[in-house]
Design an enzyme around this catalytic site. Structure first.
Site, short mmCIF file in Angstrom:
data_model
loop_
_atom_site.label_atom_id
_atom_site.label_comp_id
_atom_site.label_asym_id
_atom_site.label_seq_id
_atom_site.Cartn_x
_atom_site.Cartn_y
_atom_site.Cartn_z
N PHE A 64 0.84 -1.20 0.00
CA PHE A 64 0.00 0.00 0.00
C PHE A 64 0.88 1.24 0.00
O PHE A 64 2.05 1.20 0.38
CB PHE A 64 -0.94 0.00 1.21
CG PHE A 64 -0.23 0.01 2.54
CD1 PHE A 64 0.05 1.20 3.20
CD2 PHE A 64 0.17 -1.18 3.15
CE1 PHE A 64 0.70 1.21 4.42
CE2 PHE A 64 0.83 -1.18 4.37
CZ PHE A 64 1.09 0.02 5.01
N CYS A 65 0.29 2.35 -0.43
CA CYS A 65 0.95 3.65 -0.41
C CYS A 65 -0.14 4.72 -0.32
O CYS A 65 -1.31 4.40 -0.14
CB CYS A 65 1.83 3.85 -1.65
SG CYS A 65 0.94 3.71 -3.22
N THR A 66 0.24 5.97 -0.43
CA THR A 66 -0.71 7.06 -0.18
C THR A 66 -1.90 7.04 -1.12
O THR A 66 -3.05 7.01 -0.69
CB THR A 66 0.00 8.43 -0.29
OG1 THR A 66 1.16 8.40 0.53
CG2 THR A 66 -0.93 9.55 0.16
N ILE A 83 -4.12 4.53 0.62
CA ILE A 83 -4.57 4.82 1.97
C ILE A 83 -5.69 5.85 1.98
O ILE A 83 -6.64 5.76 2.76
CB ILE A 83 -3.40 5.33 2.82
CG1 ILE A 83 -2.27 4.31 2.85
CG2 ILE A 83 -3.85 5.67 4.24
CD1 ILE A 83 -0.92 4.89 3.26
#
Length: 311
Positions: A176-178, A205
């Site tokens: 996952f990332c922003t 996210i």
């Protein structure tokens, strides 16, 4: 005051004429009084911009009028104060820099997982959960049980994978990332490295915090964002962090209480490394901000430096 709309966009798509697209896009943003940063590369578009509801809608319509961007996705949040003070459309080699040749998410990419299905996936003990963001982002918040690679730039991620992960021992990976963009490249890279099942959080996210109710959330802390809000929490509400002007890293209220914190100059992280020249420059900047405030104007220096561009 009417809230501003903050729109985060990205899409991996072949834009061989990206150099020709830059000037007209800059002119359109200027016409609409849009502020933020958009990156153009032959592999696609990436960025975050802010403006009024009407003007953001007009910009999105302009971008989607290009058939290659007709399905351009975007994520929205709001801000009561301008999160950006300039508008820049930049040409780049990559819209998110990994530095590994031949990684193309339009040809090979991991499996997208919707926010509402994410909890079930990462609760599986056989799934390796990896935060692909940089160390200063992870410190602000992350998913429970996630591995923090302790990287300072996304360029370091491939080397971390080679050093610490083994596709034979860890075939199932969730990342996952922003906003989702780094995971697209990371998933393409890991599939090329031989990992059998690679998943990533669709919309990142930000979409998780927007869609998943707080009582069901497995997120801990806040999410660092690349604008002057610094971080957001559940429902994408503005968080509680500020940026240090000296090192451009997020700082907490506790760090601000430190004797090594000087407003607009330094924080406990960078206090000992601030040179006399940089301190003098920061003091002059603070003086100009105060003079601008006395005249009822925003000084461009009021925007804390944010040297981080990846989402």
């Amino acid at each position: 005051m009417t809230p501003l709309v903050v729109a985060a966009i990205y899409k991996f798509v072949k834009l061989s004429d990206c150099a020709e697209l830059r000037a007209p896009l800059q002119a359109k943003c200027d016409e609409l009084n849009i502020m933020g940063t958009l990156l153009l590369a032959q592999e696609g578009i990436n960025g975050t911009v802010a403006g009024t509801r009407s003007n953001i809608d007009q910009l999105l319509a302009y971008l989607r009028s290009d058939p290659r961007l007709a399905d351009l996705p975007h994520k929205e949040s709001t801000a009561t104060l301008p999160p950006f003070y300039r508008m820049k459309v930049k040409l780049k080699k990559e819209i998110v820099t990994m530095g590994v040749a031949g990684i193309n998410p339009t040809e090979l990419v991991g499996q997208y997982v919707k926010p509402e299905d994410w909890n079930a996936l990462i609760s599986d003990p056989d799934v390796l959960l990896v935060d692909t963001r940089n160390d200063y982002e992870v410190e602000v918040g992350t998913f429970k049980g996630a591995i923090d690679p302790r990287i300072t730039t996304f360029r370091e991620f491939p080397e971390y994978v080679k050093k610490y992960f083994d596709p034979a021992k860890q075939p199932r990976v969730a990342m996952f990332c922003t906003g989702g963009i780094r995971c697209e490249k990371a998933s393409a890279y890991m599939l090329k490295e031989g990992f059998a099942e690679v998943y990533h959080l669709q919309g990142g996210i930000l979409k998780y915090l927007e869609n998943v109710p707080e009582e069901q959330s497995l997120w801990e802390g806040e999410c660092f964002v690349f604008d002057q809000r610094v971080a957001v929490g559940q429902g994408l509400q503005a968080g509680h962090f500020e940026l240090c002007y000296g090192c451009a890293r997020p700082i907490t209220a506790e760090e601000k209480a430190s004797p090594k914190f000087e407003q607009g100059i330094s924080c406990p992280r960078c206090y000992d490394s601030i040179t006399p020249e940089k301190r003098a420059g920061a003091l002059e900047r603070n003086k100009q901000i105060e003079l601008s405030a006395a005249r009822g104007k925003n000084h461009i220096g009021k925007q804390s430096k944010n040297k981080f561009n990846s989402r």
